[in-house]
Design a protein around this motif. Structure first.
Motif, PDB file in Angstrom:
ATOM      1  N   THR A 474      29.372 -19.436  64.163  1.00 47.34           N
ATOM      2  CA  THR A 474      30.132 -18.524  65.020  1.00 47.34           C
ATOM      3  C   THR A 474      29.515 -17.135  64.899  1.00 47.34           C
ATOM      4  O   THR A 474      29.472 -16.574  63.794  1.00 47.34           O
ATOM      5  N   LEU A 475      29.031 -16.594  66.018  1.00 49.77           N
ATOM      6  CA  LEU A 475      28.363 -15.289  66.001  1.00 49.77           C
ATOM      7  C   LEU A 475      29.346 -14.193  65.609  1.00 49.77           C
ATOM      8  O   LEU A 475      30.467 -14.132  66.139  1.00 49.77           O
ATOM      9  N   ASN A 476      28.928 -13.308  64.699  1.00 50.31           N
ATOM     10  CA  ASN A 476      29.779 -12.195  64.266  1.00 50.31           C
ATOM     11  C   ASN A 476      30.027 -11.211  65.408  1.00 50.31           C
ATOM     12  O   ASN A 476      31.078 -10.590  65.493  1.00 50.31           O
ATOM     13  N   ALA A 516      17.823 -21.011  60.827  1.00 54.94           N
ATOM     14  CA  ALA A 516      19.050 -20.468  60.240  1.00 54.94           C
ATOM     15  C   ALA A 516      18.852 -20.362  58.731  1.00 54.94           C
ATOM     16  O   ALA A 516      18.455 -21.321  58.092  1.00 54.94           O
ATOM     17  N   CYS A 517      19.110 -19.191  58.185  1.00 59.85           N
ATOM     18  CA  CYS A 517      18.960 -18.978  56.730  1.00 59.85           C
ATOM     19  C   CYS A 517      20.281 -18.497  56.151  1.00 59.85           C
ATOM     20  O   CYS A 517      20.885 -17.543  56.652  1.00 59.85           O
ATOM     21  N   TRP A 518      20.721 -19.168  55.092  1.00 65.95           N
ATOM     22  CA  TRP A 518      21.931 -18.747  54.399  1.00 65.95           C
ATOM     23  C   TRP A 518      21.609 -17.552  53.513  1.00 65.95           C
ATOM     24  O   TRP A 518      20.558 -17.490  52.863  1.00 65.95           O
ATOM     25  N   ALA A 540      25.812 -14.723  61.751  1.00 65.91           N
ATOM     26  CA  ALA A 540      26.889 -15.655  62.107  1.00 65.91           C
ATOM     27  C   ALA A 540      27.510 -16.207  60.832  1.00 65.91           C
ATOM     28  O   ALA A 540      26.978 -16.020  59.728  1.00 65.91           O
ATOM     29  N   LYS A 541      28.639 -16.896  60.984  1.00 66.30           N
ATOM     30  CA  LYS A 541      29.284 -17.585  59.865  1.00 66.30           C
ATOM     31  C   LYS A 541      29.201 -19.084  60.134  1.00 66.30           C
ATOM     32  O   LYS A 541      29.397 -19.533  61.269  1.00 66.30           O
ATOM     33  N   ASP A 542      28.920 -19.841  59.064  1.00 67.16           N
ATOM     34  CA  ASP A 542      28.939 -21.294  59.244  1.00 67.16           C
ATOM     35  C   ASP A 542      30.387 -21.786  59.128  1.00 67.16           C
ATOM     36  O   ASP A 542      31.314 -20.980  58.979  1.00 67.16           O
ATOM     37  N   LYS A 546      30.294 -19.089  55.208  1.00 66.99           N
ATOM     38  CA  LYS A 546      29.119 -18.464  54.587  1.00 66.99           C
ATOM     39  C   LYS A 546      28.317 -17.708  55.636  1.00 66.99           C
ATOM     40  O   LYS A 546      28.210 -18.128  56.788  1.00 66.99           O
ATOM     41  N   LEU A 547      27.731 -16.575  55.213  1.00 61.20           N
ATOM     42  CA  LEU A 547      26.948 -15.748  56.124  1.00 61.20           C
ATOM     43  C   LEU A 547      25.579 -16.373  56.367  1.00 61.20           C
ATOM     44  O   LEU A 547      24.903 -16.801  55.425  1.00 61.20           O
TER      45      LEU A 547
END
Length: 575
Positions: A474-476, A516-518, A540-542, A546-547
């Motif tokens: 989900t995009l911030n 995508a990188c955590w 974004a948030k998973d 998590k960012l």
């Protein structure tokens, strides 16, 4: 005084009798308790012996390969020879009405490919066998990678004509890293293909394996006559019979049998003897411990479609394959014979039965016994859960089981408590490692095509993402939903399942994201605050909150990593 003396004598006498009776009673009581204690100890020992015997009976393995090498067909024939089904289904055939048992999803039947791991169990020669039939297509590789955390050994299927293919290399590399024992099954011998020795050389070179043949084919394709079984020291001659039921095979116990030469000819018999001499001189003798340590891989030949070499594979497998193995947790190595229960979730499947909207969490039992209606500790949620109907699997068919042992796969009805990687224990606080979410390679916005079905779409996305086949971000910046998958074909599967299982219509819109990188960082640092401000539209948030940094290119990712040295960028969610 005389009376007192007489009374004293009587009291002493009666006290003595009472004491004797008490001693007698205590001795008997002691004997009774001793016998009871002994009986309890004996029962415990019998239960323990039974528990250890049940562990020894289990064989849990996965079948892996490149698409179309014949995994699902082999699974079907293992079920047939194991007595679990009376007639084998087909993956692709208009003539055969029965579909493959493990391809139970409607989209699998339509496409003729496996898109999800299916679990099947049966008993063969007093061994409880659990098969995990995995998808071969690279677009569903993440499901296969996670399944490999739940198996104790694997069978790698190779097409005799195509040899070692790309997806096989990737999957075998994961097995080698984890030291998983491997059996190689070279399939489709009824078709024209590569020479057996060339194939074994290819397996050694491309897959980095050290092979030893346990069977050798007599001819190939149109000239295929049968197999010499090195493991059992006998010969089976090929007869093209019904592909869906077990037929009789012509069987010879020795190369010197006069009937053999009459059947296959003197030239083929001479070639077979020369090949066996070559095998003896070139390849190492099979050593079970070397195989169990992942240092030696036996090779068997056959034709799963024609029921040939399958029973030989099954007989060999149950003798040499490992019983349930120990698994590493964050605190200790958990052994299968530990009395306390421990297990982990490696797969979640929504709507196995669309009529009941059931969601099942697949748990691999690592140690102890899992009992129905007994409370167990959910480590992540820190609470006790009780399960009234744990299921054993036969593809989409299920049956309730009262007790399960290490090596078994159990399905638990789930209302949203489980995520992939969750650990369930009898009370221990531990977490099993090595079940991460991988960075997706394809990213698309998901749009709702039917505003009246917004709730159904939200529920469908939520449940399908829990399966781990794809990931939701989900995009911030604006709250838009982004689906990330390992392969592009996953989007078609998601769209199909949302429509047919939830009645929700959706469409996808391309999004330019490279990886995508955590993110792991000190959230109070100035470096992190600056990163958040400048890269706001890429954050974004998973699903777990998590960012995640959605880098639009490899160059952008490298520049960001170089600029923000205090921030760590991870390719998996497990760090």
């Amino acid at each position: 005084p005389t009376g007192l003396s007489s009374l004293s004598t009587r009291i002493t006498s009666s006290s003595f009798i009472a004491l004797k009776n008490t001693q007698y009673f205590c001795k008997n009581l002691f004997r009774i308790f001793s016998l009871q204690a002994l009986f309890v100890i004996l029962l415990q020992q019998i239960a323990c012996m039974g528990f250890l015997e049940e562990i020894k009976r289990r064989r849990t393995f996965g079948i892996i390969s490149h698409p179309d090498a014949g995994k699902t067909t082999l699974t079907e024939k293992l079920l047939l020879f194991g007595g679990a089904i009376q007639e084998a289904g087909a993956v692709k055939s208009n003539k055969i009405k029965k579909g493959a048992t493990s391809d139970f999803m409607e989209i699998e039947r339509q496409r003729g490919i496996s898109v999800a791991t299916s679990v099947l169990a049966f008993v063969y020669k007093d061994k409880k066998i659990n098969i995990l039939d995995t998808p071969g297509h690279k677009d569903f590789a993440e499901d296969t990678f996670r399944t490999l955390t739940a198996v104790d050994s694997v069978i790698v299927v190779i097409d005799v004509a195509k040899g070692v293919e790309e997806q096989t290399e990737k999957l075998v590399e994961v097995c080698r890293m984890r030291k998983i024992p491997i059996i190689v099954f070279i399939n489709k011998l009824d078709r024209e293909g590569k020479d057996a020795f060339d194939l074994m050389d290819e397996v050694e070179q491309k897959l980095g394996l050290k092979v030893t043949p346990l069977s050798v084919p007599i001819g190939m394709g149109y000239d295929f006559k049968g197999i010499y079984n090195i493991w059992e020291r006998n010969i089976q001659l090929f007869q093209d019979e019904s592909k869906q039921t077990i037929g009789k095979k012509e069987h010879f116990e020795s190369l010197d049998d006069p009937g053999l030469e009459a059947e296959i000819g003197s030239t083929r018999l001479k070639n077979l003897k020369e090949e066996l001499e070559l095998i003896k001189g070139v390849y190492p003798t099979f050593d079970q411990q070397e195989y169990l340590d992942g240092n030696l891989q036996p090779v068997l030949f056959g034709s799963a479609l024609n029921n040939f070499g399958v029973q030989e594979l099954l007989n060999c497998f149950i003798e040499i394959a490992p019983k349930p193995l120990a698994k590493q947790s964050d605190t200790r190595l958990v052994e299968p014979d530990d009395e306390k229960f421990a297990g982990f979730v490696f797969k979640i499947h929504a709507n196995m039965d669309p009529n009941h909207r059931d969601r099942l969490a697949f748990i691999k039992i690592v140690s102890g016994t899992f009992e129905r209606n007994k409370p167990y500790h959910h480590v992540r949620l820190k609470k006790k859960l009780k399960f009234s109907s744990p299921n054993a699997f036969f593809a989409e068919k299920k049956q309730i089981v009262d007790i399960s042992y290490p090596g078994d796969i159990v399905g638990l009805h789930d209302t949203g408590n489980f995520k992939i990687g969750d650990t369930l224990t009898a009370g221990d606080i531990l977490q099993f490692k090595g079940i991460p979410s991988f960075s997706p390679e394809h990213f698309r916005f998901i749009n709702n095509n039917d505003p009246l079905k917004a709730k159904q779409l939200a529920k469908g996305i939520d449940q399908l993402m829990d399966e781990g086949v794809a990931q939701l971000f989900t995009l911030n910046l604006n709250g838009r939903k982004v689906i990330g998958t390992v392969g592009a074909l996953q989007f078609e599967v998601i769209q199909y399942r949302l429509l047919h299982e939830y009645g929700a219509k959706c469409s996808f819109e391309n999004l330019n994201v490279h990886k995508a990188c955590w993110i792991e960082a000190n959230t109070e640092s100035d470096d992190f605050k600056e990163f958040q401000r400048i890269k706001q539209k890429f954050l974004a948030k998973d699903k777990s909150g998590k960012l995640v940094f959605l880098a639009d290119s490899a160059f952008s990712l490298q520049m960001t990593q170089d600029k923000y040295r205090d921030i760590q960028f991870h390719n998996t969610s497990e760090f």
